[in-house]
Write a protein that holds these residues in place. Sequence first.
Motif, PDB file in Angstrom:
ATOM      1  N   LEU A  20       0.809  -1.222   0.000  1.00 49.26           N
ATOM      2  CA  LEU A  20       0.000   0.000   0.000  1.00 49.26           C
ATOM      3  C   LEU A  20       0.839   1.268   0.000  1.00 49.26           C
ATOM      4  CD1 LEU A  20      -2.881  -1.009   2.429  1.00 49.26           C
ATOM      5  CD2 LEU A  20      -3.090  -0.434  -0.005  1.00 49.26           C
ATOM      6  N   LYS A  21       2.081   1.177   0.468  1.00 45.33           N
ATOM      7  CA  LYS A  21       2.940   2.363   0.450  1.00 45.33           C
ATOM      8  C   LYS A  21       3.185   2.836  -0.985  1.00 45.33           C
ATOM      9  CE  LYS A  21       7.078  -0.563   0.686  1.00 45.33           C
ATOM     10  NZ  LYS A  21       8.257  -0.928   1.506  1.00 45.33           N
ATOM     11  N   ALA A  22       3.025   1.938  -1.939  1.00 47.06           N
ATOM     12  CA  ALA A  22       3.127   2.291  -3.357  1.00 47.06           C
ATOM     13  C   ALA A  22       1.759   2.173  -4.017  1.00 47.06           C
ATOM     14  CB  ALA A  22       4.138   1.388  -4.058  1.00 47.06           C
ATOM     15  N   ALA A  50      -5.600   8.214   1.159  1.00 49.45           N
ATOM     16  CA  ALA A  50      -5.446   8.838  -0.161  1.00 49.45           C
ATOM     17  C   ALA A  50      -5.557   7.799  -1.270  1.00 49.45           C
ATOM     18  CB  ALA A  50      -4.100   9.554  -0.240  1.00 49.45           C
ATOM     19  N   VAL A  51      -5.013   6.599  -1.027  1.00 43.46           N
ATOM     20  CA  VAL A  51      -5.108   5.526  -2.026  1.00 43.46           C
ATOM     21  C   VAL A  51      -6.567   5.130  -2.246  1.00 43.46           C
ATOM     22  CG1 VAL A  51      -4.528   3.109  -2.504  1.00 43.46           C
ATOM     23  CG2 VAL A  51      -2.795   4.651  -1.581  1.00 43.46           C
ATOM     24  N   VAL A  52      -7.306   5.004  -1.146  1.00 41.49           N
ATOM     25  CA  VAL A  52      -8.735   4.666  -1.259  1.00 41.49           C
ATOM     26  C   VAL A  52      -9.470   5.754  -2.035  1.00 41.49           C
ATOM     27  CG1 VAL A  52     -10.873   4.322   0.038  1.00 41.49           C
ATOM     28  CG2 VAL A  52      -8.768   3.250   0.820  1.00 41.49           C
ATOM     29  N   GLY A  53      -9.125   7.025  -1.759  1.00 41.80           N
ATOM     30  CA  GLY A  53      -9.755   8.126  -2.487  1.00 41.80           C
ATOM     31  C   GLY A  53      -9.479   8.058  -3.972  1.00 41.80           C
ATOM     32  N   THR A  54      -8.252   7.727  -4.336  1.00 42.02           N
ATOM     33  CA  THR A  54      -7.908   7.598  -5.749  1.00 42.02           C
ATOM     34  C   THR A  54      -8.665   6.438  -6.393  1.00 42.02           C
ATOM     35  OG1 THR A  54      -5.694   8.481  -5.332  1.00 42.02           O
ATOM     36  CG2 THR A  54      -6.012   7.258  -7.382  1.00 42.02           C
ATOM     37  N   LEU A  55      -8.745   5.325  -5.675  1.00 48.17           N
ATOM     38  CA  LEU A  55      -9.494   4.178  -6.180  1.00 48.17           C
ATOM     39  C   LEU A  55     -10.949   4.558  -6.413  1.00 48.17           C
ATOM     40  CD1 LEU A  55      -9.572   1.095  -6.804  1.00 48.17           C
ATOM     41  CD2 LEU A  55     -10.135   0.738  -4.397  1.00 48.17           C
ATOM     42  N   ARG A  56     -11.526   5.317  -5.492  1.00 43.03           N
ATOM     43  CA  ARG A  56     -12.914   5.766  -5.628  1.00 43.03           C
ATOM     44  C   ARG A  56     -13.070   6.651  -6.867  1.00 43.03           C
ATOM     45  NH1 ARG A  56     -15.543   2.718  -3.316  1.00 43.03           N
ATOM     46  NH2 ARG A  56     -15.564   2.359  -1.105  1.00 43.03           N
ATOM     47  N   THR A  57     -12.143   7.573  -7.048  1.00 46.35           N
ATOM     48  CA  THR A  57     -12.221   8.474  -8.201  1.00 46.35           C
ATOM     49  C   THR A  57     -12.146   7.697  -9.503  1.00 46.35           C
ATOM     50  OG1 THR A  57     -11.177  10.241  -6.902  1.00 46.35           O
ATOM     51  CG2 THR A  57     -11.148  10.479  -9.300  1.00 46.35           C
ATOM     52  N   MET A  58     -11.326   6.645  -9.524  1.00 49.48           N
ATOM     53  CA  MET A  58     -11.251   5.784 -10.706  1.00 49.48           C
ATOM     54  C   MET A  58     -12.563   5.058 -10.956  1.00 49.48           C
ATOM     55  SD  MET A  58      -7.548   3.942 -10.134  1.00 49.48           S
ATOM     56  CE  MET A  58      -7.928   2.684 -11.366  1.00 49.48           C
ATOM     57  N   GLY A  59     -13.327   4.789  -9.876  1.00 49.51           N
ATOM     58  CA  GLY A  59     -14.550   4.003  -9.984  1.00 49.51           C
ATOM     59  C   GLY A  59     -14.389   2.588  -9.467  1.00 49.51           C
ATOM     60  N   GLY A  60     -13.179   2.252  -8.976  1.00 53.13           N
ATOM     61  CA  GLY A  60     -12.934   0.912  -8.456  1.00 53.13           C
ATOM     62  C   GLY A  60     -13.554   0.693  -7.094  1.00 53.13           C
ATOM     63  N   CYS A  69     -15.432   1.793   9.689  1.00 58.74           N
ATOM     64  CA  CYS A  69     -15.805   3.083  10.260  1.00 58.74           C
ATOM     65  C   CYS A  69     -15.230   4.247   9.461  1.00 58.74           C
ATOM     66  CB  CYS A  69     -15.335   3.157  11.712  1.00 58.74           C
ATOM     67  SG  CYS A  69     -15.672   4.726  12.536  1.00 58.74           S
ATOM     68  N   ASP A  70     -13.979   4.120   9.026  1.00 62.65           N
ATOM     69  CA  ASP A  70     -13.270   5.281   8.489  1.00 62.65           C
ATOM     70  C   ASP A  70     -13.197   5.343   6.977  1.00 62.65           C
ATOM     71  OD1 ASP A  70     -12.798   5.893  11.117  1.00 62.65           O
ATOM     72  OD2 ASP A  70     -10.747   5.132  11.151  1.00 62.65           O
ATOM     73  N   HIS A  71     -13.494   4.246   6.277  1.00 60.57           N
ATOM     74  CA  HIS A  71     -13.287   4.232   4.825  1.00 60.57           C
ATOM     75  C   HIS A  71     -14.498   3.646   4.102  1.00 60.57           C
ATOM     76  CE1 HIS A  71      -9.119   5.402   5.443  1.00 60.57           C
ATOM     77  NE2 HIS A  71      -9.031   4.458   6.348  1.00 60.57           N
ATOM     78  N   GLY A  72     -14.584   3.950   2.823  1.00 60.55           N
ATOM     79  CA  GLY A  72     -15.717   3.495   2.013  1.00 60.55           C
ATOM     80  C   GLY A  72     -15.523   2.081   1.518  1.00 60.55           C
ATOM     81  N   ILE A  73     -15.809   1.122   2.349  1.00 62.04           N
ATOM     82  CA  ILE A  73     -15.705  -0.289   1.957  1.00 62.04           C
ATOM     83  C   ILE A  73     -16.966  -0.685   1.194  1.00 62.04           C
ATOM     84  CG2 ILE A  73     -15.425  -2.644   2.800  1.00 62.04           C
ATOM     85  CD1 ILE A  73     -13.002  -0.838   3.263  1.00 62.04           C
ATOM     86  N   PRO A 125       0.220   5.355   6.217  1.00 60.89           N
ATOM     87  CA  PRO A 125      -0.226   6.759   6.215  1.00 60.89           C
ATOM     88  C   PRO A 125      -0.956   7.182   4.946  1.00 60.89           C
ATOM     89  CG  PRO A 125       2.028   6.579   7.036  1.00 60.89           C
ATOM     90  CD  PRO A 125       1.660   5.225   6.506  1.00 60.89           C
ATOM     91  N   THR A 126      -0.599   6.577   3.805  1.00 56.30           N
ATOM     92  CA  THR A 126      -1.218   6.993   2.542  1.00 56.30           C
ATOM     93  C   THR A 126      -2.490   6.214   2.221  1.00 56.30           C
ATOM     94  OG1 THR A 126       0.099   5.400   1.275  1.00 56.30           O
ATOM     95  CG2 THR A 126       1.046   7.601   1.624  1.00 56.30           C
ATOM     96  N   PHE A 127      -2.924   5.345   3.149  1.00 54.03           N
ATOM     97  CA  PHE A 127      -4.051   4.464   2.835  1.00 54.03           C
ATOM     98  C   PHE A 127      -5.296   5.254   2.433  1.00 54.03           C
ATOM     99  CE2 PHE A 127      -7.783   1.927   4.146  1.00 54.03           C
ATOM    100  CZ  PHE A 127      -7.603   0.850   3.301  1.00 54.03           C
TER     101      PHE A 127
END
Length: 598
Positions: A108-110, A150-160, A178-182, A146-148
């Motif tokens: 996830l760091k990458a 932001a990674v989830v946000g990018t995945l969401r923007t992609m539509g994944g 609780c904290d992320h869009g699963i 720490p970047t988790f």
Amino acid sequence: MPALPAAGAALPRLGRDHIVSLAKLVVDYALQPIVEINTGYVYGYEALMRGVDRLGLDTPIALLDLAAEADVLVPLEQMLHARAIAKFASLPDSAGKKLFINLDGRALKAGHQILGSVGKVLESKRIPASTLCFELSERFDNDAEPTFGAVVGTLRTMGGRLAIDDFGLGVSELKLLCDHGIDYIKIDGHFIRDMAQSQRKRLLVTTIANLAHVLGIRVIAEGVETEAEYIACREAGCDLVQGWFVARPTCEMSELLATYPHVVTARAKHRRDRKTDELLIRNQMAALPAVAIDAELPAVFELFRKAPQEHFFPVVDDAGEPRGIIHERDLKQYIYMPFGRDLLTNRAYQRRISSFVTACPIVDIATEAEHILEVFANAHGSDGVIVTENLKYIGVLSTAALLSVINDKKIQQAQNQNPLTELPGNLSITDFVAVAALDGDVRRHFCYFDFDDFKPFNDRYGFPHGDRAISLFATLMRRLLGGPGVLLGHVGGDDFFAGFRDHDPAVLRATLAELLEDFRREARKLYGPEDQRLGFITGRDRDGRSRRFDLLRCSVAVLELGPGTVTSDLDQIHAVMAQAKSQAKHEPSATAWRVFAA
């Protein structure tokens, strides 16, 4: 390129330096269907790694661990994802299906680098990003990166999409919810195995499903191997099912089907009749227009302009599956601020519909009304409930509409109550049997009562006397059988029902014998003195022939389900009970007792 080691041999040092290259030579992917629990229709596939044994490794996890040690996990993941997507793309009917692939938490760091490479592969294969779902293993604390977010946000923007794999075994699952869009939770097979025989497991899976639906998350049951486990998962509220009961993973794409008919057959065989709730829900839900997840924001502005009375609209993906809702209040600050609309429509600003989607409770059209109310009550502040059919959006239930459904159902239940005896009718009896038959933790008894020779008594003394006999039996039932864990019901006419949970068989036998004797003695008083003296009456049977009939008595057929015995096949229960009822009428004790074998 170094030679491949023999299967089972340890990977040599040189091999460790060429992990990605070696993996390219041997790794293949098998696909395992994930199907809709009500239809058997393939919703998507999980890509499962195969061929690592040729590297002398026991499991795919061992390969990932080696790559992590050698600091080549990211390029390995990129290669594996590309191969899984290529396998999926080779399916002739991949359009509209989902692909679930694993993502090691240590990579996830990458995460942005991995998403970038995956995006290029999807684009080259002309596969929408909404097809892809990353499964996060709970072997590691994914949220610790720490970047988790932001990674989830990018995945969401992609539509994944994002799924938690092996749910129930991990260290940070509730924190992720609780904290992320699963989008999905995949309940680990440990909780599914033998679930049909374990009330604890059924309770746990049901609770997880309820929580997930409140958060707008779909539930996948993993490792379903038997029909009994499939039925238990369906009763617990799971949306999708995966496991050997459906199909085993295969590398041969020709072996995969679009629909698995045996799932449909199992559902039909064990189906509980919930048509009443479904009709009430259909009558009350509003078919609000849906917004496509990849639509432009001006289209949303236009929807709100045309329907000013609406405060939100559901958002769906390219397959018509709900992703949440977009609310007017979240757009107002942009609509009314200077240049706000221009800012939102500026591509450089990177704000798309996915940026404004919020979670909303989701339920299937076949869900019981009371359960929908429970889901809604737990989703504090929700504007309503999204309703789906076969996982596709069909409408929205508002607060007022949901309360109308519950009220209408209560009216129907009141109408189902027998006006003479004031005992529950067939709807309540069927529900009791269906639920109790799945509770293998305790002993259960289903008792069906039927008067013997009731028609000649009615013909001779008239319906008022017949009603007195029926009321008499209902009174005796309440006095002798009522209590915790008991349902007393009136099937209709001179047929009654009593259901028991966790009752001692010897005590129940004695109580039933007392009930039948009390009714025989009290019913005798409903006859005239001469008929009482003779001990019989003369009347005509159902074929019109004149013959003698004994004075009224009641017979009972008892079906016992011991601890560990579970079934959803109500037709089988009814068939056994029909035989027992016929036998009871010929027994001196007026009782036939059967032990059910599923």
